[in-house]
Design a protein around this motif. Structure first.
Motif, short mmCIF file in Angstrom:
data_model
loop_
_atom_site.label_atom_id
_atom_site.label_comp_id
_atom_site.label_asym_id
_atom_site.label_seq_id
_atom_site.Cartn_x
_atom_site.Cartn_y
_atom_site.Cartn_z
N SER A 9 0.82 -1.21 0.00
CA SER A 9 0.00 0.00 0.00
C SER A 9 0.86 1.26 0.00
O SER A 9 0.46 2.29 -0.55
N LEU A 12 2.22 3.74 -3.14
CA LEU A 12 1.58 4.96 -3.62
C LEU A 12 2.24 6.22 -3.07
O LEU A 12 2.06 7.30 -3.60
N VAL A 13 2.94 6.06 -1.98
CA VAL A 13 3.38 7.22 -1.23
C VAL A 13 4.89 7.34 -1.16
O VAL A 13 5.44 8.43 -1.27
N VAL A 14 5.56 6.20 -0.98
CA VAL A 14 6.99 6.24 -0.69
C VAL A 14 7.82 6.24 -1.97
O VAL A 14 7.61 5.43 -2.87
N LYS A 21 12.43 12.82 -6.68
CA LYS A 21 11.03 13.24 -6.61
C LYS A 21 10.62 13.92 -7.91
O LYS A 21 9.56 13.65 -8.45
N VAL A 22 11.49 14.80 -8.41
CA VAL A 22 11.17 15.51 -9.65
C VAL A 22 12.33 15.36 -10.62
O VAL A 22 13.48 15.56 -10.25
N ALA A 23 12.03 14.97 -11.84
CA ALA A 23 13.06 14.95 -12.88
C ALA A 23 12.57 15.82 -14.03
O ALA A 23 11.37 15.96 -14.23
N PHE A 36 8.26 17.71 -16.71
CA PHE A 36 8.63 17.36 -15.34
C PHE A 36 7.98 16.02 -15.01
O PHE A 36 6.78 15.86 -15.21
N ARG A 40 5.31 9.81 -7.25
CA ARG A 40 4.38 9.63 -6.12
C ARG A 40 3.43 10.81 -5.96
O ARG A 40 3.19 11.28 -4.87
N GLU A 41 2.93 11.32 -7.06
CA GLU A 41 1.90 12.34 -7.00
C GLU A 41 0.82 11.96 -7.98
O GLU A 41 1.02 11.10 -8.83
N ASP A 42 -0.36 12.59 -7.85
CA ASP A 42 -1.47 12.25 -8.73
C ASP A 42 -2.21 13.51 -9.19
O ASP A 42 -1.64 14.60 -9.17
N HIS A 43 -3.46 13.36 -9.56
CA HIS A 43 -4.24 14.48 -10.07
C HIS A 43 -4.31 15.66 -9.10
O HIS A 43 -4.47 16.79 -9.51
N THR A 44 -4.22 15.35 -7.81
CA THR A 44 -4.31 16.41 -6.80
C THR A 44 -3.30 17.51 -7.10
O THR A 44 -3.64 18.68 -7.14
N LEU A 45 -2.06 17.10 -7.30
CA LEU A 45 -1.02 18.08 -7.58
C LEU A 45 -0.98 18.45 -9.06
O LEU A 45 -0.82 19.62 -9.41
#
Ligand SMILES: [Zn+2]
Lengths: 120, 336
Positions: A9, A12-14, A21-23, A36, A40-45
């Motif tokens: 589970s 999704l997060v780790v 985190k960002v490339a 970019f 580990r991010e989705d539609h929210t961001l």
């Protein structure tokens, strides 16, 4: 009980070892454009940042997508005019969003305090 | 049709708390884009950290439910989570397995000695932490005021050790702090006074105050008034404010009402004007957030704003770091 096929589970997060985190992938053909990859991010961001990028008049194009629902990352594509670049546009968009959220929280706190005071 | 005076102000986001109770907050967000509004809703649902039982060790179970069944039920019991911010995620913690910085131990040790059966509830769970305890479920379900885990017959026994950990709804729905987060665009009611003035008086009275309980021509919550002196129908703005704070579906119901009356007016003449129109206000959003009881509803919204800001902050930091690294000649190449 074994759930051999079940993904963990926390996947999704780790952030997995060895990934950042960002490339940023610069577009090979177009100037001032690139993608970019945010892990580990989705539609929210994704949607939040995209809409804020579009407020910038120097942003010619901004879009995001989740390449696959089981891959927990998003792509944010940015294409700017000559007087900016994707990284600058992204940093500006983030700063504006942080600003907005700060003011929203201040007002929220004040409003809740007012309402709680009223309730007593 | 006149537009509201503060419409599309631009600039500062605004917040107005319409209604606040122990388990529910209704608030309005002004001057924000729908992307901000929706992200906030998504974070409240899935990314506000709470505590829930995550690891269960069954020492003895002679009840009628098997171990996994009980473990699942324990996981779903809402635990007070105001202190969640002070805990580490177990996966990030420096300890090997569990420690007081990332976990709270629970024990359940009951044997049914009564002649008849007894209910084992969340009140039988003993927590090691004074603030991370099952929510007070008085008035819900069982007379005992706890959340029923299992019903036991005489001689049956249950001995369990469990560990609660911090998590978010994205990982497992048991960490979700809210029952519902309803969000809708604020609305406005536009009356076509010219068209309304052509209605016969009995219809006007029916319009503002339908005497029967028969929907859908019935105006929800009597938010319209007929002024006998000026012979005009008015919107009772105060009643509208009260109603939208009470019922998130208010504007939906109004739209239904409007459709019925506009259809009525156009029965004979298809080209007749609309009597009333319900308009969306896409820069104002009403939220209705119901807590499961794990934390006060206002705290859920506040933490959600924090979580959202931290997400953006992290993105900003990472991109800025990438730019710096590119200038130093290592790291990934930024478009400069
Ligand atoms: Zn630990």
């Amino acid at each position: 009980m074994s759930h051999a096929n079940r993904p963990e589970s926390w996947e999704l997060v780790v952030l997995p070892d060895g990934t950042s985190k960002v490339a940023f992938e610069k577009d090979k053909k177009v100037e001032n454009a690139g993608r970019f990859v945010v892990e580990r991010e989705d539609h929210t961001l994704g949607n939040l940042v995209r809409m804020q990028l579009l407020e910038d008049t120097r942003v010619a194009f901004a879009g995001y997508r989740m390449p696959h629902p089981l891959e927990h990352k998003i792509h944010i594509e940015v294409h700017t005019t000559a007087n900016s670049n994707p990284a600058d546009a992204m940093i500006l968009a983030c700063n504006n969003l942080i600003d907005k959220l700060n003011r929203m929280e201040e007002k929220f706190d004040a409003e809740v305090a007012r309402k709680q005071h009223q309730g007593l | 049709m006149e537009r509201g005076k503060d419409e599309r102000l631009g600039g500062e986001p605004g917040v107005e708390v319409l209604h606040l109770t122990e388990d529910r907050i209704t608030f309005m967000l002004n001057n924000v884009d729908i992307s901000v509004a929706n992200s906030l809703r998504r974070v409240m649902l899935a990314e506000v950290p709470t505590m829930a039982i995550d690891l269960v060790e069954v020492k003895e179970n002679t009840s009628v439910l098997h171990d996994e069944f009980i473990a699942h039920r324990l996981g779903l019991i809402p635990l007070r989570s105001e202190m969640a911010a002070q805990f580490n995620y177990a996966r990030d913690c420096t300890c090997d397995d569990s420690c007081p910085r990332c976990s709270v131990k629970f024990t359940l040790d009951v044997k049914c000695e009564e002649a008849h059966r007894r209910n084992i509830t969340s009140k039988d769970l003993v927590s090691e932490h004074p603030d991370v305890v099952p929510i007070d479920a008085d008035g819900l379900g069982d007379d005992l005021g706890g959340i029923v885990i299992v019903k036991m017959g005489r001689g049956q026994e249950l001995r369990i050790e469990a560990i609660a950990r911090k998590g978010i709804g994205k990982e497992h729905a048991k960490f979700n702090p809210v029952g519902t987060v309803a969000m809708c665009a604020d609305g406005a009611i536009d009356l076509n006074h010219d068209a309304l003035s052509t209605l016969p008086l009995d219809k006007i009275y029916e319009f503002v105050n339908t005497p029967t309980d028969d929907p859908p021509g019935n105006c929800p919550a009597k938010v319209l008034l007929y002024n006998d002196i000026s012979k005009a129908i008015q919107v009772n703005e105060q009643a509208v404010d009260e109603e939208k704070a009470r019922d998130i579906n208010f504007f939906d119901k109004m739209a239904y009402f409007a459709e019925w009356w506009n259809d009525f007016n156009q029965l004979k003449d298809k080209t007749a004007p609309e009597l009333i129109r319900i308009r969306d206000r896409p820069d104002r959003f009403i939220y209705s957030v119901e807590s499961t009881g794990v934390m006060p509803p206002a705290l859920i919204a506040k933490v959600a704003i924090d979580v959202l800001r931290e997400k953006v902050n992290q993105l900003q930091r990472e991109v800025a770091k990438g730019v710096e690294d590119a200038m130093d000649g290592h790291g990934y190449a930024m478009a400069m």
